[in-house]
Write an enzyme that holds these catalytic residues in place. Structure first.
Site, PDB file in Angstrom:
ATOM      1  N   GLY A   1       0.803  -1.223   0.000  1.00 35.23           N
ATOM      2  CA  GLY A   1       0.000   0.000   0.000  1.00 35.23           C
ATOM      3  C   GLY A   1       0.832   1.267   0.000  1.00 35.23           C
TER       4      GLY A   1
ATOM      5  CD  GLN B   1       3.257   5.231  32.403  1.00 32.09           C
ATOM      6  OE1 GLN B   1       2.703   4.517  31.562  1.00 32.09           O
ATOM      7  NE2 GLN B   1       4.005   4.745  33.367  1.00 32.09           N
TER       8      GLN B   1
ATOM      9  CD  GLU C   1      -6.038   8.380   4.236  1.00 25.02           C
ATOM     10  OE1 GLU C   1      -7.186   7.941   4.252  1.00 25.02           O
ATOM     11  OE2 GLU C   1      -5.570   9.018   3.284  1.00 25.02           O
TER      12      GLU C   1
HETATM   13  C1  LIG Z   1      -7.344  -0.159   9.783  1.00 23.32           C
HETATM   14  C2  LIG Z   1      -6.867   0.126   8.400  1.00 23.32           C
HETATM   15  C3  LIG Z   1      -7.748   0.681   7.474  1.00 23.32           C
HETATM   16  C4  LIG Z   1      -7.312   0.925   6.153  1.00 23.32           C
HETATM   17  N1  LIG Z   1      -8.230   1.408   5.241  1.00 23.32           N
HETATM   18  C5  LIG Z   1      -7.859   1.481   3.924  1.00 23.32           C
HETATM   19  C6  LIG Z   1      -8.835   1.826   2.914  1.00 23.32           C
HETATM   20  O1  LIG Z   1     -10.010   2.121   3.199  1.00 23.32           O
HETATM   21  N2  LIG Z   1      -8.459   1.825   1.605  1.00 23.32           N
HETATM   22  C7  LIG Z   1      -7.181   1.525   1.234  1.00 23.32           C
HETATM   23  O2  LIG Z   1      -6.909   1.540   0.017  1.00 23.32           O
HETATM   24  N3  LIG Z   1      -6.225   1.197   2.158  1.00 23.32           N
HETATM   25  C8  LIG Z   1      -6.539   1.159   3.490  1.00 23.32           C
HETATM   26  N4  LIG Z   1      -5.598   0.814   4.444  1.00 23.32           N
HETATM   27  C9  LIG Z   1      -4.257   0.438   3.993  1.00 23.32           C
HETATM   28  C10 LIG Z   1      -3.184   1.421   4.354  1.00 23.32           C
HETATM   29  O3  LIG Z   1      -3.317   2.585   3.559  1.00 23.32           O
HETATM   30  C11 LIG Z   1      -1.850   0.671   4.138  1.00 23.32           C
HETATM   31  O4  LIG Z   1      -1.744  -0.297   5.169  1.00 23.32           O
HETATM   32  C12 LIG Z   1      -0.678   1.604   4.155  1.00 23.32           C
HETATM   33  O5  LIG Z   1      -0.703   2.461   3.028  1.00 23.32           O
HETATM   34  C13 LIG Z   1       0.667   0.823   4.144  1.00 23.32           C
HETATM   35  O6  LIG Z   1       0.682  -0.165   3.171  1.00 23.32           O
HETATM   36  P1  LIG Z   1       1.107  -1.675   3.569  1.00 23.32           P
HETATM   37  O7  LIG Z   1       0.297  -2.081   4.755  1.00 23.32           O
HETATM   38  O8  LIG Z   1       1.007  -2.525   2.375  1.00 23.32           O
HETATM   39  O9  LIG Z   1       2.609  -1.562   4.025  1.00 23.32           O
HETATM   40  P2  LIG Z   1       3.934  -1.676   3.063  1.00 23.32           P
HETATM   41  O10 LIG Z   1       3.741  -0.825   1.852  1.00 23.32           O
HETATM   42  O11 LIG Z   1       4.213  -3.115   2.899  1.00 23.32           O
HETATM   43  O12 LIG Z   1       4.995  -1.044   4.021  1.00 23.32           O
HETATM   44  C14 LIG Z   1       5.357  -1.681   5.250  1.00 23.32           C
HETATM   45  C15 LIG Z   1       6.186  -0.746   6.088  1.00 23.32           C
HETATM   46  O13 LIG Z   1       7.421  -0.522   5.430  1.00 23.32           O
HETATM   47  C16 LIG Z   1       7.886   0.771   5.676  1.00 23.32           C
HETATM   48  N5  LIG Z   1       8.125   1.454   4.397  1.00 23.32           N
HETATM   49  C17 LIG Z   1       7.390   1.413   3.259  1.00 23.32           C
HETATM   50  N6  LIG Z   1       7.917   2.182   2.304  1.00 23.32           N
HETATM   51  C18 LIG Z   1       9.039   2.738   2.832  1.00 23.32           C
HETATM   52  C19 LIG Z   1      10.037   3.625   2.352  1.00 23.32           C
HETATM   53  N7  LIG Z   1       9.996   4.139   1.102  1.00 23.32           N
HETATM   54  N8  LIG Z   1      11.056   3.968   3.182  1.00 23.32           N
HETATM   55  C20 LIG Z   1      11.119   3.464   4.429  1.00 23.32           C
HETATM   56  N9  LIG Z   1      10.203   2.625   4.948  1.00 23.32           N
HETATM   57  C21 LIG Z   1       9.174   2.269   4.163  1.00 23.32           C
HETATM   58  C22 LIG Z   1       6.827   1.471   6.524  1.00 23.32           C
HETATM   59  O14 LIG Z   1       7.192   1.372   7.879  1.00 23.32           O
HETATM   60  C23 LIG Z   1       5.592   0.650   6.272  1.00 23.32           C
HETATM   61  O15 LIG Z   1       4.673   0.749   7.349  1.00 23.32           O
HETATM   62  C24 LIG Z   1      -5.985   0.627   5.775  1.00 23.32           C
HETATM   63  C25 LIG Z   1      -5.082   0.103   6.728  1.00 23.32           C
HETATM   64  C26 LIG Z   1      -5.515  -0.140   8.025  1.00 23.32           C
HETATM   65  C27 LIG Z   1      -4.529  -0.722   8.988  1.00 23.32           C
END
Ligand SMILES: Cc1cc2nc3c(=O)[nH]c(=O)nc-3n(C[C@H](O)[C@H](O)[C@H](O)COP(=O)(O)OP(=O)(O)OC[C@H]3O[C@@H](n4cnc5c(N)ncnc54)[C@H](O)[C@@H]3O)c2cc1C
Length: 388
Positions: free
Chosen positions: A136, A341, A368
């Protein structure tokens, strides 16, 4: 920039503050601590009140029937609206109405009739389907859901994950790859009705927030007509990006509202609670936590209003929105944590809203766009580099 509210803004802020304190907080005393909805009668009654206040549809642009309130004032009001137990994800339980999916303002007239207006009237709910199991943070590369041309329409195959509220929505906006040879220039945005054959909500994904919020979606030979394309073919990524940037301002405002409410609780509690023969507020260790709370709140408030002001003036605000999202979600999380806390064991209970805010705020460092991605955007600005 001076963000001291004008007398007009002050009046609106006070009006919303009174509403939250007199109408919302007393109702919450009777609700389940994790509830995100009011009883239908209460909801309807309060919607009538927000309409009478002239504040219904607070996020809706004037040309679509919303009140004539600029983005800075809306941000100040969003900070007020979040100051109750469910405030982070369900500010005032939606009784102020809202724009929902901002992308739909770009829809054509037919789509506006079928989707936008019913949503603005509160008759339809929508989801935003961008994130996939493949990632994401970098959706432009991660989108694997494919849409292929067939019979004057498109056939979608693929999956989405973490999609908020899709199990309760009548339709959603879904991003799919329509040209595999291009990166961000090969993604199209589709409006998908929930009943479309081949589209399924596969499961509810349990998260910190509550048991029925995020969902996993599946598209299996799901055919949609050309009428369901939102905007232009292969130009969907700009639609997603625009929404994500704008959304970061109210997203930050919610964090600030909750942080203010948690901090106020901590201040009050520290003045009342005695240990070892003195009040907590007399202890330097506690005072310093309160000082750090104050600084985190003021920092986030300043940067969020700065982003809103730039957006209001039509200036570029991408970096400012990233700074706002980062300082409000990280700083807000620290404020809630310190406030818990200071409350000791009481802070861990569901008698108080702190534990809910603690869980929900944690999501905001990922949702987001994670903190690391915000930092990456800000670094690009500092270093003068562009998106790869
Ligand atoms: C409760 C909840 C509701 C959500 N609702 C929606 C929704 O309605 N619609 C939707 O489309 N999405 C939704 N999301 C998804 C959310 O937007 C994604 O989880 C988020 O964008 C991160 O994508 P990912 O989980 O695939 O993490 P990844 O892209 O796999 O990234 C994992 C971690 O790697 C690190 N990382 C990533 N890129 C970099 C970088 N360039 N440099 C350094 N570190 C990095 C960060 O720490 C990141 O958290 C939701 C998520 C949650 C938890």
């Amino acid at each position: 920039m001076d963000f001291e509210p004008s007398s007009e803004q002050r009046m609106l802020i006070d009006q919303v503050r009174r509403f939250v304190r007199e109408e919302i907080i007393p109702l919450e005393a009777r609700l389940d601590p994790d509830a995100s909805e009011l009883a239908p009668d209460d909801h309807a009654r309060l919607v009538e009140k927000t309409k009478a206040m002239g504040l219904y549809g607070i996020d809706i642009p004037v040309e679509f029937g919303g009140p004539d309130i600029d983005l800075v004032t809306r941000t100040l009001l969003a900070i007020e609206m979040a100051q109750h137990r469910a405030g982070l994800y369900a500010p005032c339980y939606g009784v102020f109405g809202g724009a929902g999916l901002a992308q739909l303002f770009e829809a054509n007239d037919d789509q506006k009739e079928r989707y936008l207006y019913p949503t603005l009237r509160g008759e339809k709910k929508a989801f935003f389907g961008l994130t996939e199991p493949s990632g994401g943070s970098d959706p432009a590369r991660a989108i694997r859901t494919r849409a292929e041309r067939k019979d004057n329409g498109w056939v979608l195959n693929g999956a989405k994950i973490f999609i908020s509220g899709a199990d309760r929505a009548q339709y959603g906006i879904v991003f799919a790859r329509t040209d595999a040879s291009k990166g961000r220039g090969g993604i199209t945005c589709f409006i998908i009705d929930s009943g479309t054959p081949g589209f399924h909500v596969r499961r509810v994904v349990h998260t910190l927030r509550s048991s029925s919020y995020a969902t996993e979606l599946e598209f299996k030979d799901c055919w949609v007509s050309d009428h369901q394309v939102l905007g232009e073919v292969n130009k969907g990524f700009a639609v997603a990006n625009d929404r994500l940037t704008r959304q970061r301002i109210p997203y930050a405002a919610g964090c600030i509202g909750v942080a203010i409410a948690a901090h106020e609780m901590a201040v009050e509690w520290s003045k009342m609670r005695e240990t070892f023969g003195a009040r907590l507020s007399d202890r330097q260790a506690v005072q310093w936590m309160l000082v750090d709370n104050e600084i985190d709140i003021r920092t986030a408030r300043h940067f969020t209003l700065e982003a809103a002001e730039k957006a209001r003036r039509g200036l570029p605000f991408r970096t400012e929105a990233a700074i706002a999202k980062l300082t409000a979600s990280e700083g807000g999380g620290r404020v809630v944590d310190r406030s818990m806390q200071i409350h000791g064991g009481m802070g861990m209970t569901k008698d108080l809203p702190l534990e809910r805010w603690y869980r929900e705020m944690r999501i905001r460092r990922v949702g987001e766009g994670p903190s690391e991605v915000q930092r990456m955007l800000i670094a690009r600005e500092i270093l003068g580099t562009s998106a790869r």
